[in-house]
Design a protein around this motif. Structure first.
Motif, PDB file in Angstrom:
ATOM      1  N   SER A 223       0.220   9.098   3.116  1.00 37.62           N
ATOM      2  CA  SER A 223      -0.050   7.917   2.302  1.00 37.62           C
ATOM      3  C   SER A 223      -1.039   7.045   3.060  1.00 37.62           C
ATOM      4  O   SER A 223      -0.862   6.801   4.260  1.00 37.62           O
ATOM      5  N   ARG A 226      -0.948   0.482   2.823  1.00 36.99           N
ATOM      6  CA  ARG A 226      -0.285  -0.286   3.874  1.00 36.99           C
ATOM      7  C   ARG A 226       1.068  -0.809   3.421  1.00 36.99           C
ATOM      8  O   ARG A 226       1.827  -1.330   4.214  1.00 36.99           O
ATOM      9  N   ARG A 227       1.357  -0.708   2.121  1.00 37.74           N
ATOM     10  CA  ARG A 227       2.654  -1.180   1.606  1.00 37.74           C
ATOM     11  C   ARG A 227       3.396  -0.006   1.005  1.00 37.74           C
ATOM     12  O   ARG A 227       2.814   0.947   0.488  1.00 37.74           O
ATOM     13  N   TYR A 228       4.736  -0.113   1.036  1.00 37.01           N
ATOM     14  CA  TYR A 228       5.577   0.925   0.478  1.00 37.01           C
ATOM     15  C   TYR A 228       5.362   0.991  -1.042  1.00 37.01           C
ATOM     16  O   TYR A 228       5.369  -0.031  -1.720  1.00 37.01           O
ATOM     17  N   SER A 229       5.148   2.193  -1.557  1.00 40.96           N
ATOM     18  CA  SER A 229       4.861   2.323  -2.978  1.00 40.96           C
ATOM     19  C   SER A 229       5.832   3.291  -3.655  1.00 40.96           C
ATOM     20  O   SER A 229       5.520   3.886  -4.673  1.00 40.96           O
ATOM     21  N   GLY A 230       7.036   3.450  -3.073  1.00 43.45           N
ATOM     22  CA  GLY A 230       8.009   4.348  -3.637  1.00 43.45           C
ATOM     23  C   GLY A 230       8.682   3.793  -4.849  1.00 43.45           C
ATOM     24  O   GLY A 230       8.372   2.661  -5.317  1.00 43.45           O
ATOM     25  N   ALA A 233      10.065   0.182  -4.710  1.00 44.13           N
ATOM     26  CA  ALA A 233       9.167  -0.904  -4.306  1.00 44.13           C
ATOM     27  C   ALA A 233       9.304  -2.084  -5.244  1.00 44.13           C
ATOM     28  O   ALA A 233       9.438  -1.933  -6.464  1.00 44.13           O
TER      29      ALA A 233
END
Length: 234
Positions: A223, A226-230, A233
């Motif tokens: 990935s 820079r941010r969690y995209s699961g 989220a």
């Protein structure tokens, strides 16, 4: 009686004689031959006539068809296996003895091309002898032939000879061997994979699949955010 006196029959007989080719040292040289009962006597008789013509002599002589064994241990093992076949009731149709070849090779390790007639429970039917020795037996029908063919721990190669195309396909699929030649024998192709099965050899050969044994599949999931995209989220 064989169906026709033609090239097909000639090649089928020749395949049986290949038990002595390359001194029997190639693992796919035929070591067992299964011949259907109605044609057994005539077919085997023709093969014996050709085997009797094979010249056992100096391996550097172009007229020679069968050279020496690999050494005294190899020759002794071959003799022991043939003697065991005799003790188990096998009939020696041809050969079964050492061959003395000229003064220069008096102490050579030559052995006559040999055919033993018996049944599949005998040791000579069930071991890789790596010599010019063929064990031959008969069968009654397709089902029995497949059962005998598959009753073996060694399956590097097999051959099917028939004028019936449907039967050739069925039997070729049913026989448990790495490579099955249909109406031909020892025609090698770089595009055909080869693997000793089920209990002989060390893996695949003569094919790109052999490279798989030296590699391991790996997955790399990356990935760049820079941010969690699961799915959880915010």
């Amino acid at each position: 009686m064989p169906a026709d006196e033609d090239g097909f029959l000639d090649r089928a007989v020749d395949a049986m004689v290949r038990s002595a080719s390359d001194e029997g040292l190639v693992c796919t040289c035929p070591s067992r031959a299964l011949v259907q009962e109605p044609v057994y006597d005539e077919f085997v008789g023709r093969a014996l006539e050709r085997i009797a013509e094979l010249v056992v002599d100096d391996p550097l002589d172009t007229a020679t068809r069968v050279g020496p064994r690999g050494g005294p241990e190899h020759l002794a093992r071959l003799e022991s296996c043939v003697d065991t076949g005799r003790s188990e009731g096998a009939t020696v149709l041809i050969g079964g003895h050492r061959v003395t070849v000229g003064d220069e090779f008096t102490d050579g390790y030559f052995y006559a091309p040999t055919v033993l007639q018996g049944h599949n429970r005998m040791r000579v039917f069930r071991e890789d002898l790596f010599g010019p020795v063929l064990a031959v037996t008969s069968f009654t029908d397709e089902e029995q032939a497949i059962a005998i063919a598959n009753d073996s721990r060694n399956g590097p190669g097999a051959g099917v000879w028939t004028r019936d195309g449907d039967r050739a396909y069925r039997v070729g699929r049913a026989v448990k061997a790495s490579r099955v030649w249909t109406n031909c024998y020892h025609q090698y192709s770089a595009a055909a994979t080869y693997a000793c099965t089920p209990a002989t050899g060390v893996g695949r050969e003569t094919h790109r699949l052999v490279l798989d044994q030296y590699s391991q599949m790996k997955s790399l999931v990356v990935s760049h955010g820079r941010r969690y995209s699961g799915p959880l989220a915010g």
